[in-house]
Each structure stands twice: as structure tokens, then as C-alpha cells.
Design a protein around this motif. Structure first.
Motif, PDB file in Angstrom:
ATOM      1  N   ALA A 228     -40.116 -36.754  17.777  1.00  0.00           N
ATOM      2  CA  ALA A 228     -39.775 -35.511  17.086  1.00  0.00           C
ATOM      3  C   ALA A 228     -40.729 -34.398  17.503  1.00  0.00           C
ATOM      4  O   ALA A 228     -40.306 -33.257  17.754  1.00  0.00           O
ATOM      5  CB  ALA A 228     -39.837 -35.724  15.577  1.00  0.00           C
TER       6      ALA A 228
ATOM      7  N   GLU B  14     -32.609 -28.969  13.186  1.00  0.00           N
ATOM      8  CA  GLU B  14     -31.825 -30.200  13.240  1.00  0.00           C
ATOM      9  C   GLU B  14     -32.113 -31.027  14.492  1.00  0.00           C
ATOM     10  O   GLU B  14     -32.110 -32.258  14.431  1.00  0.00           O
ATOM     11  CB  GLU B  14     -30.328 -29.876  13.156  1.00  0.00           C
ATOM     12  N   ASN B  15     -32.368 -30.380  15.628  1.00  0.00           N
ATOM     13  CA  ASN B  15     -32.630 -31.146  16.851  1.00  0.00           C
ATOM     14  C   ASN B  15     -33.910 -31.968  16.735  1.00  0.00           C
ATOM     15  O   ASN B  15     -34.006 -33.072  17.276  1.00  0.00           O
ATOM     16  CB  ASN B  15     -32.699 -30.220  18.069  1.00  0.00           C
TER      17      ASN B  15
ATOM     18  N   GLU C 184     -39.789 -33.200  20.924  1.00  0.00           N
ATOM     19  CA  GLU C 184     -38.618 -32.317  20.870  1.00  0.00           C
ATOM     20  C   GLU C 184     -38.988 -30.939  20.332  1.00  0.00           C
ATOM     21  O   GLU C 184     -38.450 -29.922  20.780  1.00  0.00           O
ATOM     22  CB  GLU C 184     -37.524 -32.946  20.007  1.00  0.00           C
TER      23      GLU C 184
ATOM     24  N   LYS D   5     -33.428 -45.267  15.527  1.00  0.00           N
ATOM     25  CA  LYS D   5     -32.217 -46.033  15.855  1.00  0.00           C
ATOM     26  C   LYS D   5     -32.336 -46.760  17.194  1.00  0.00           C
ATOM     27  O   LYS D   5     -31.699 -47.795  17.405  1.00  0.00           O
ATOM     28  CB  LYS D   5     -31.005 -45.101  15.861  1.00  0.00           C
TER      29      LYS D   5
ATOM     30  N   LYS E 183     -35.216 -33.090  13.763  1.00  0.00           N
ATOM     31  CA  LYS E 183     -34.896 -34.187  12.834  1.00  0.00           C
ATOM     32  C   LYS E 183     -34.119 -35.289  13.563  1.00  0.00           C
ATOM     33  O   LYS E 183     -34.373 -36.486  13.365  1.00  0.00           O
ATOM     34  CB  LYS E 183     -34.053 -33.670  11.669  1.00  0.00           C
ATOM     35  N   GLN E 184     -33.174 -34.870  14.408  1.00  0.00           N
ATOM     36  CA  GLN E 184     -32.344 -35.849  15.108  1.00  0.00           C
ATOM     37  C   GLN E 184     -33.169 -36.684  16.088  1.00  0.00           C
ATOM     38  O   GLN E 184     -32.919 -37.886  16.264  1.00  0.00           O
ATOM     39  CB  GLN E 184     -31.204 -35.144  15.851  1.00  0.00           C
ATOM     40  N   ALA E 185     -34.160 -36.053  16.712  1.00  0.00           N
ATOM     41  CA  ALA E 185     -35.027 -36.793  17.631  1.00  0.00           C
ATOM     42  C   ALA E 185     -35.783 -37.895  16.896  1.00  0.00           C
ATOM     43  O   ALA E 185     -35.970 -38.997  17.431  1.00  0.00           O
ATOM     44  CB  ALA E 185     -36.003 -35.838  18.316  1.00  0.00           C
TER      45      ALA E 185
ATOM     46  N   ILE F 167     -34.707 -39.384  14.075  1.00  0.00           N
ATOM     47  CA  ILE F 167     -33.683 -40.385  13.720  1.00  0.00           C
ATOM     48  C   ILE F 167     -33.311 -41.235  14.929  1.00  0.00           C
ATOM     49  O   ILE F 167     -33.208 -42.464  14.849  1.00  0.00           O
ATOM     50  CB  ILE F 167     -32.443 -39.682  13.142  1.00  0.00           C
ATOM     51  N   ASP F 168     -33.118 -40.568  16.076  1.00  0.00           N
ATOM     52  CA  ASP F 168     -32.722 -41.292  17.292  1.00  0.00           C
ATOM     53  C   ASP F 168     -33.792 -42.294  17.714  1.00  0.00           C
ATOM     54  O   ASP F 168     -33.469 -43.411  18.158  1.00  0.00           O
ATOM     55  CB  ASP F 168     -32.464 -40.303  18.432  1.00  0.00           C
TER      56      ASP F 168
END
Length: 394
Positions: free
Chosen positions: A278, A48-49, A281, A59, A51-53, A55-56
Motif C-alpha cells: 500500500a 481507493e488505489n 502504491e 489476497k 486501499k486496493q493495493a 487488499i490485493d
């Protein structure tokens, strides 16, 4: 209308064979796909970290062209990773690419001219031969002992000619799972240096090893002209995001290619920008998911090898890394390994890849299976293969 003759030499058996399976699906058949080495298709996903990187980054509007060579932070993190395997390089020695395939294309287009020869481990990953041919070169296979994961040094030496420009290594290997050990890597470096050849080493499966600690070529490279190809599709489970890299060893012999190859990166503008965060990360964040992935794959490997070797007319060496087995078809009743694979597909709905698609000299008479599916699906597919090979008359 005219089509370039160079394109006729481009093949990719792993995906070319899929059309036959799709035709059967249109008839209502269910197919067990054991042809593509894509962890994400079989339920192994980035944490998840990571994937979030991604997405971030989107954004934060990091959606513009990056530097053609890649973002500085990622290049530094990649250099750190490669240095842990034995190199002594910095961010300026790394170029981020849209997957290993783009990196391979860039390297081959930079060193291969009409009639040049490049040595490949037989059997080999198909794009190597395709890119060599596309740029006017000739792929030359050398022998590898699959049982002991050792390259045949005498065979390599016998195949070097004035037209040879490079020796390619893929360790851990696709399709065989062979993993070259330190002694073999050192011998290959020595041969390359004696003949003024590039060493191109693909280590994309570097952390997917099962029995011994992986030794990267960086440990024995010294100041030899070694070019590393690696990426995030396999170990880091980011196959569909398409990100890889080229890393140049600190060698004065690489000065010219280091100057000219980045021009190709500029021509294609840049690598996907947000996915680079990503990838960053995935290198900086927790790494437990990798060891869990490899631990699960080892169970799959052990199951598949044991079951294949119990089947009549099949023998299979034990892969030391990656997530493929490359069983031999003993007393094949069909005209070729491709006919074997197509008949297996039509009869049982199991899609493998014919060994000759990985080079006819050393791949013929074999087939490749991916052991990424879960145990239930693997056992079901293996039941079908066993039924198939037990039913025909050699």
C-alpha cells in the motif's frame, strides 16, 4: 514488583490527556477532540488505489514475514522520493519501520548511552524526549523563533557539550508548524559538522506546507551524517497502518550505525508486510489527493489563526506547515497551561493538549490544537474556546 526506573521518564501528553475526556464522556458529555494529529479520524482517508493495493497483497497471500529491512521495491521508491528532495541514496540506504516512532526508537537506542545529550527544537514532539530518556540520555531544548520559523543558532551552540551526540530537527514541526528554510538548515548542518554530531531530521509532514515550497535537509546535507525519519501516516493518510522509514545519507561517518542499527530490525523480525505494498502504491500512484488535502488544510489553518488571534488573552503565530496551531495563553488565570486545558475541557468539552507536554522550557504557557476537523466542527469548537477565554477574569 520492580519496574524499570527508565519507564518513569516516558510521557506522551497527546494521549495521556485523553483519560480526562473519557471520564467526562462516561458522564454523558460530548467532547470535541482536537488533540491527536490523525487525518483518518477526521475523514481524510487513503485513495481507493492505495486501499486496493493493501487488499490485493493480503489476497495474494503476501502475509508472511518480509525482509527485516523492508521489501526492495518500497525501499527503492522511498530512495527515489528522498533523492527528489536533494539526497543521492539507494534502496540499501533505507530501512522500513513500523511507523516513525519505531524508527526513532531504533536511532536513539543506537546512538544514546547513559548521560548523553540530544538537542531538540523547543517545543518538540514528546516521543523524542521519552526515547532519549528511555535509553539513558538527556533531552536538551533549543530555542526556535515561531514567528519566523528560525532556529536560534547561538542558543544551539551554547548548549553543545562534550556529552552532546545529536541535533534533532522536526520540519515541518509538531506542535508549532514551523518550517525551517534552506539557510537555517545549512547553518544547522555546519554546526553539526563542526562538533561531530548526528543530524536526525524528521520530515513526516514534508508535503503539508502552505506558503512556500518545502526544502528538505537533503538539499544542503552534502556528505554530512544526516539520518532522515519519515513515514506514511500524515501526507499519505495511512496513520493506523503504521509504516515509516529511516533513510541514511551517503556519509562515511554513518558507516558504523548503518552496520549496527539493522540488527534491531532483525530482532523485531519485520514491518507489516502487506501494508508495504500500500505504501508503495501511495508513492507510485496518482498524487492529486495530497494537493487536495493540503489545499483544504490551508483553509482550516487560515480560519483557526484568524479566530484565535481575535480572542481576548490568546495570541497565535501562523504555522507554515503540518496541521497544528500552538497559541499562547496571555495572562493565564490558572496555575499552568495544563490547568487551562483541563478547565477548557470541563467547561466546554473541547480537548486540546497543554503546551508543557511538548517541553516545559519553551512549551509552557501554550496549548496545541489540531485543525483537521471540518469547518463546521472547527467553528463550533472555536466558539466554545472564545466563550471560555471571554468568561474568565485574568
Amino acid at each position: 514488583m520492580k519496574v524499570s526506573k527508565k519507564v518513569s521518564g516516558v510521557e506522551y501528553a497527546i494521549r495521556d490527556i485523553v483519560s480526562a475526556a473519557k471520564d467526562l464522556e462516561k458522564q454523558g458529555r460530548t467532547i470535541d477532540y482536537l488533540n491527536i494529529g490523525d487525518p483518518a479520524q477526521y475523514g481524510f482517508h487513503p485513495p481507493e488505489n492505495v486501499k486496493q493495493a493493501f487488499i490485493d497483497a493480503i489476497k495474494k497471500d503476501q502475509n508472511y514475514y518480509s525482509a527485516s529491512e523492508g521489501i526492495q521495491e518500497l525501499r527503492s521508491a522511498i530512495a527515489k522520493k528522498e533523492n527528489l528532495k536533494g539526497f543521492s541514496i539507494g534502496a540499501d540506504d533505507v530501512l522500513v519501520t513500523n511507523g516513525v516512532s519505531e524508527g526513532l526508537d531504533m536511532v536513539m537506542s543506537s546512538i544514546v548511552e547513559e548521560g548523553d545529550e540530544v538537542l531538540l527544537p523547543g517545543p518538540y514532539y514528546p516521543p523524542y524526549a521519552s526515547y532519549i530518556r528511555l535509553h539513558g540520555g538527556i533531552p536538551i531544548e533549543f530555542s526556535v523563533d515561531l514567528e519566523h520559523s528560525t532556529p536560534d543558532i547561538a542558543d544551539i551552540k551554547s548548549k553543545i557539550t562534550p556529552k552532546t551526540v545529536a541535533i534533532c530537527l522536526i520540519s515541518p514541526n509538531n506542535p508549532t508548524g514551523a518550517v525551517f528554510e534552506e539557510d537555517s538548515l545549512k547553518k544547522l548542518i555546519d554546526v553539526a559538522n563542526e562538533n561531530n554530531l548526528y543530524i536526525i531530521c524528521d520530515e513526516i509532514y514534508d508535503q503539508i506546507v502552505f506558503d512556500k515550497k518545502f526544502v528538505g535537509i537533503g538539499k544542503v546535507a552534502g556528505d554530512s551524517p544526516v539520518i532522515i525519519l519519515n513515514g506514511f501516516s500524515k501526507v499519505h493518510l495511512m496513520s493506523g497502518w503504521r509504516i515509516g522509514y529511516i533513510a541514511f545519507n551517503s556519509s562515511p561517518q554513518l558507516a558504523s550505525i548503518r552496520e549496527h542499527l539493522p540488527k534491531l530490525a532483525r530482532v523485531r523480525i519485520s514491518t507489516n508486510h502487506p501494508v508495504q505494498y500500500a505504501a508503495l502504491e501511495s508513492l507510485r500512484g496518482p498524487q492529486e489527493y495530497i494537493s487536495e488535502f493540503v489545499s483544504e488544510l490551508k483553509k482550516h489553518r487560515d480560519l483557526v489563526v484568524k479566530r484565535l488571534n481575535s480572542m481576548p488573552g490568546i495570541s497565535c503565530s501562523n504555522p507554515k506547515g503540518a496541521f497544528y496551531v500552538f497559541p499562547k495563553i496571555e495572562n493565564n488565570p490558572f496555575k499552568s497551561d495544563k490547568e487551562f486545558v483541563l478547565n477548557l475541557l470541563k467547561s466546554k468539552g473541547v480537548l486540546a493538549v497543554h503546551g508543557s507536554g511538548f517541553g516545559t522550557k519553551y512549551g509552557s504557557g501554550y496549548f496545541r490544537l489540531v485543525f483537521l476537523p471540518n469547518m463546521e466542527k472547527l467553528n463550533s469548537a472555536l466558539d466554545k474556546i472564545e466563550d471560555f477565554v471571554s468568561s474568565y477574569k485574568p
